[in-house]
Motif scaffolding. Structure first.
Motif, PDB file in Angstrom:
ATOM      1  N   GLY A  44       0.814  -1.208   0.000  1.00 55.59           N
ATOM      2  CA  GLY A  44       0.000   0.000   0.000  1.00 55.59           C
ATOM      3  C   GLY A  44       0.848   1.260   0.000  1.00 55.59           C
ATOM      4  O   GLY A  44       0.558   2.226  -0.723  1.00 55.59           O
TER       5      GLY A  44
ATOM      6  N   ALA B 161      -4.801   1.422  -2.440  1.00 58.64           N
ATOM      7  CA  ALA B 161      -3.581   1.764  -1.704  1.00 58.64           C
ATOM      8  C   ALA B 161      -3.903   2.210  -0.282  1.00 58.64           C
ATOM      9  O   ALA B 161      -3.294   1.734   0.688  1.00 58.64           O
ATOM     10  CB  ALA B 161      -2.820   2.870  -2.442  1.00 58.64           C
TER      11      ALA B 161
ATOM     12  N   LEU C 127      -5.213  -0.783   1.792  1.00 58.45           N
ATOM     13  CA  LEU C 127      -4.134  -1.682   2.221  1.00 58.45           C
ATOM     14  C   LEU C 127      -3.345  -1.079   3.374  1.00 58.45           C
ATOM     15  O   LEU C 127      -2.995  -1.771   4.329  1.00 58.45           O
ATOM     16  CB  LEU C 127      -3.199  -1.969   1.038  1.00 58.45           C
ATOM     17  CG  LEU C 127      -3.739  -2.866  -0.075  1.00 58.45           C
ATOM     18  CD1 LEU C 127      -2.749  -2.930  -1.223  1.00 58.45           C
ATOM     19  CD2 LEU C 127      -4.051  -4.266   0.439  1.00 58.45           C
TER      20      LEU C 127
END
Length: 280
Positions: free
Chosen positions: A21, A260, A263
């Motif tokens: 991420g 992103a 995560l």
């Protein structure tokens, strides 16, 4: 032993997830920061090359008005990340303060604030956002404020639970016994020690704020003076047959950015969890 191994694997997976991420986010932020140097064209500039397909001249093609899609994506990243971060920060601050006051002071204040939270939980948030933006305008400031002010309840619930647990700790009782004010205990000890789940949840809220802004822009309620991925998807829906790249690339950018932040938030949630952090 099996539980210990399972928990250790969860920590490793969470760290890997967090790294992925962070790497995705770093790339997106670098593209946004260096947009003026990477963009070959002005994202607002119109030209005669309407719906030009991706190629050597236009990396990701042009839209129905002749604007370069790649340049729009770069500048749209600035809009999405800025709105997402600011809106989530507003949500995090409001939720932390309200949840901390409710969980630490308890009594009548807790009852009032809990009912206030329940009212917001029952409201259809997105339709409320639509109504407020339609009434007060669709400027970037209004969009950030309305998203932040309507999405703080999750943080408030988390912070309330943290405050209720921490207020029973020995060191908090000791501080109260020597006459330290409740507000000082709340701001200096309760909130700093209970903030970790809020950080993780707020990070994931950034992805929700980005999606909300994209949804508003898709419905024509975004700031018309800014380049937005949601506006690009909205503009490209009319050209899906002969200009598929407009909505496809902007939609893909939204998905990658949201992924992103999700995560990172989910990874932080596991890494900062006391139960998992205590594993040796």
């Amino acid at each position: 032993m099996r539980v210990r191994v399972t928990n250790t694997l969860q920590v490793i997976n969470s760290i890997t997830q967090l790294k992925i991420g962070l790497c995705l986010l770093a790339v997106i932020i670098l593209l946004a920061l260096f947009a003026p140097f990477l963009a070959a064209y002005d994202p607002f500039a119109l030209n005669d090359d309407l719906l030009a397909p991706p190629g050597s001249q236009y990396l990701l093609g042009t839209d129905g008005l002749g604007r370069d899609v790649f340049s729009e994506l770069l500048y749209g990243a600035r809009t999405s990340i800025f709105i997402g971060v600011v809106a989530a920060a507003i949500s995090g601050i409001l939720g932390t303060l309200i949840g901390g006051l409710s969980g630490f002071y308890r009594g009548k204040l807790d009852s009032v604030l809990s009912e206030f939270v329940n009212v917001f939980l029952m409201l259809p948030t997105f339709f409320l956002i639509l109504l407020i933006v339609a009434l007060f305008g669709s400027s970037m400031l209004n969009v950030m404020l309305v998203i932040g002010v309507t999405t703080w309840t999750g943080n408030a619930v988390l912070m309330r639970a943290q405050a209720m647990s921490l207020r029973e700790r020995t060191y908090v009782k000791s501080l109260q016994s020597i006459g330290v004010s409740k507000f000082k205990i709340l701001t200096k000890h309760i909130i700093p020690n209970g903030i970790f789940p809020i950080i993780a949840n707020t990070t994931m809220n950034i992805s929700g704020a980005i999606l909300t802004e994209a949804g508003l822009s898709f419905l024509g309620l975004g700031d018309p003076n800014l380049v937005s991925w949601g506006q690009m998807v909205f503009h490209g829906k009319s050209y899906l047959v002969n200009g598929w790249w407009i909505s496809t690339f902007s939609g893909f950018a939204i998905v990658v950015t949201v992924l992103a932040f999700y995560l990172i938030g989910d990874g932080l949630n596991h890494v900062l969890s006391p139960k998992l952090r205590d594993i040796k």
